[in-house]
Design a protein around this motif. Structure first.
Motif, short mmCIF file in Angstrom:
data_model
loop_
_atom_site.label_atom_id
_atom_site.label_comp_id
_atom_site.label_asym_id
_atom_site.label_seq_id
_atom_site.Cartn_x
_atom_site.Cartn_y
_atom_site.Cartn_z
N ARG A 228 0.84 -1.20 0.00
CA ARG A 228 0.00 0.00 0.00
C ARG A 228 0.87 1.25 0.00
O ARG A 228 1.85 1.32 0.72
CB ARG A 228 -0.93 -0.01 1.20
CG ARG A 228 -2.01 -1.07 1.06
CD ARG A 228 -2.83 -1.19 2.28
NE ARG A 228 -1.97 -1.80 3.30
CZ ARG A 228 -2.25 -1.85 4.59
NH1 ARG A 228 -3.36 -1.32 5.03
NH2 ARG A 228 -1.45 -2.42 5.45
N ILE A 229 0.47 2.22 -0.80
CA ILE A 229 1.22 3.46 -0.94
C ILE A 229 0.27 4.63 -0.72
O ILE A 229 -0.84 4.65 -1.23
CB ILE A 229 1.85 3.56 -2.34
CG1 ILE A 229 2.85 2.42 -2.54
CG2 ILE A 229 2.53 4.91 -2.55
CD1 ILE A 229 3.36 2.30 -3.94
N VAL A 230 0.75 5.63 0.04
CA VAL A 230 -0.02 6.85 0.29
C VAL A 230 0.69 8.01 -0.39
O VAL A 230 1.91 8.13 -0.32
CB VAL A 230 -0.15 7.14 1.80
CG1 VAL A 230 -0.91 8.44 2.04
CG2 VAL A 230 -0.82 5.98 2.51
N VAL B 87 -4.76 6.42 -0.61
CA VAL B 87 -4.02 5.19 -0.34
C VAL B 87 -4.41 4.17 -1.42
O VAL B 87 -5.58 4.00 -1.73
CB VAL B 87 -4.26 4.64 1.08
CG1 VAL B 87 -5.72 4.31 1.34
CG2 VAL B 87 -3.38 3.44 1.37
N ARG B 88 -3.36 3.55 -1.99
CA ARG B 88 -3.56 2.58 -3.06
C ARG B 88 -2.83 1.29 -2.74
O ARG B 88 -1.80 1.31 -2.09
CB ARG B 88 -2.99 3.10 -4.38
CG ARG B 88 -3.67 4.26 -4.98
CD ARG B 88 -3.02 4.59 -6.34
NE ARG B 88 -3.59 5.78 -6.91
CZ ARG B 88 -3.21 7.01 -6.62
NH1 ARG B 88 -2.24 7.21 -5.77
NH2 ARG B 88 -3.79 8.04 -7.19
N GLU B 89 -3.39 0.22 -3.25
CA GLU B 89 -2.68 -1.06 -3.25
C GLU B 89 -2.75 -1.56 -4.68
O GLU B 89 -3.83 -1.93 -5.16
CB GLU B 89 -3.29 -2.05 -2.28
CG GLU B 89 -2.49 -3.33 -2.20
CD GLU B 89 -2.80 -4.16 -0.97
OE1 GLU B 89 -2.00 -5.06 -0.71
OE2 GLU B 89 -3.80 -3.90 -0.30
N THR C 48 -7.70 1.76 -5.51
CA THR C 48 -7.76 2.90 -4.61
C THR C 48 -8.57 2.47 -3.41
O THR C 48 -9.75 2.13 -3.53
CB THR C 48 -8.41 4.12 -5.30
OG1 THR C 48 -7.65 4.45 -6.45
CG2 THR C 48 -8.48 5.30 -4.36
N VAL D 35 -12.77 5.24 3.63
CA VAL D 35 -12.17 4.01 3.13
C VAL D 35 -13.28 3.19 2.50
O VAL D 35 -14.37 3.06 3.06
CB VAL D 35 -11.46 3.23 4.26
CG1 VAL D 35 -10.94 1.90 3.76
CG2 VAL D 35 -10.31 4.07 4.84
N ASN E 94 -5.83 0.93 6.32
CA ASN E 94 -5.77 2.05 5.37
C ASN E 94 -5.98 3.41 6.04
O ASN E 94 -5.26 4.36 5.74
CB ASN E 94 -6.79 1.84 4.24
CG ASN E 94 -6.38 0.71 3.34
OD1 ASN E 94 -5.28 0.71 2.79
ND2 ASN E 94 -7.25 -0.27 3.18
N LEU F 243 -2.81 4.31 7.84
CA LEU F 243 -1.77 4.78 6.91
C LEU F 243 -2.00 6.23 6.51
O LEU F 243 -1.05 7.02 6.44
CB LEU F 243 -1.74 3.90 5.66
CG LEU F 243 -1.04 2.56 5.77
CD1 LEU F 243 -1.25 1.74 4.50
CD2 LEU F 243 0.44 2.74 6.05
N LEU F 244 -3.24 6.58 6.22
CA LEU F 244 -3.56 7.96 5.86
C LEU F 244 -3.26 8.91 7.01
O LEU F 244 -2.68 9.99 6.81
CB LEU F 244 -5.02 8.07 5.43
CG LEU F 244 -5.36 7.44 4.08
CD1 LEU F 244 -6.87 7.22 3.95
CD2 LEU F 244 -4.83 8.29 2.94
N HIS G 110 0.48 9.43 7.40
CA HIS G 110 1.05 10.27 6.34
C HIS G 110 0.74 11.75 6.58
O HIS G 110 1.63 12.59 6.42
CB HIS G 110 0.54 9.83 4.96
CG HIS G 110 1.34 10.40 3.85
ND1 HIS G 110 2.52 9.83 3.44
CD2 HIS G 110 1.15 11.49 3.08
CE1 HIS G 110 3.02 10.56 2.45
NE2 HIS G 110 2.20 11.56 2.20
#
Length: 140
Positions: free
Chosen positions: A2-4, A44-46, A50, A71, A80, A83-84, A87
């Motif tokens: 997962r990327i933010v 946030v994506r995996e 999205t 989410v 998720n 993570l947000l 960030h």
């Protein structure tokens, strides 16, 4: 993995789709679009999926305020929202971060508490019978 990161205008339709899944309409279209353009929306994506997004501003008495965390229902309980939150804490120009949720939103209360936020007050009369609970975290 997962990327933010900051949402891009190309993300708008997928964010509206997630928001619509949650609230049942597209009433926040302009709010989300404006936040993307102003670099106040994180996503946030995996892979190609999205999973969710967060909108913030830095105008709450000179502090960061998270006004919206959404989410996708099928992406919940996977970290998720955390993570947000992490960030926005990293990029916040202020040492204090605030947000809020309705008293009835038990999952969001657990998310805030699990990420080190503490209750800071409540606001009555936004949603009758369901006060808004304000959360706070000291960043540094």
């Amino acid at each position: 993995m997962r990327i933010v990161g900051y949402a891009q205008i190309d993300d708008l339709e997928s964010l509206i789709q997630i928001d619509c899944q949650v609230i049942g309409n597209e009433s926040r279209y302009e709010q989300i679009q404006e936040a993307i353009v102003e670099k106040r929306c994180l996503v946030v994506r995996e892979g190609e999926t999205t999973a969710g997004f967060l909108i913030f501003n830095n105008h709450f008495f000179g502090n960061t305020f998270i006004s919206l965390i959404i989410v996708s229902p099928e992406e919940r309980r996977k970290g998720n929202a955390s993570l947000l939150l992490k960030h926005v804490e990293e990029i916040s120009p202020s040492n204090k971060i605030f947000s809020s949720t309705n008293r009835s939103n038990e999952l969001m209360h657990k998310t805030f508490q699990g990420n080190g936020y503490s209750e800071s007050g409540k606001i009555e009369n936004l949603d009758p019978g369901d006060p808004e609970i304000v959360y706070y975290k000291q960043r540094r």
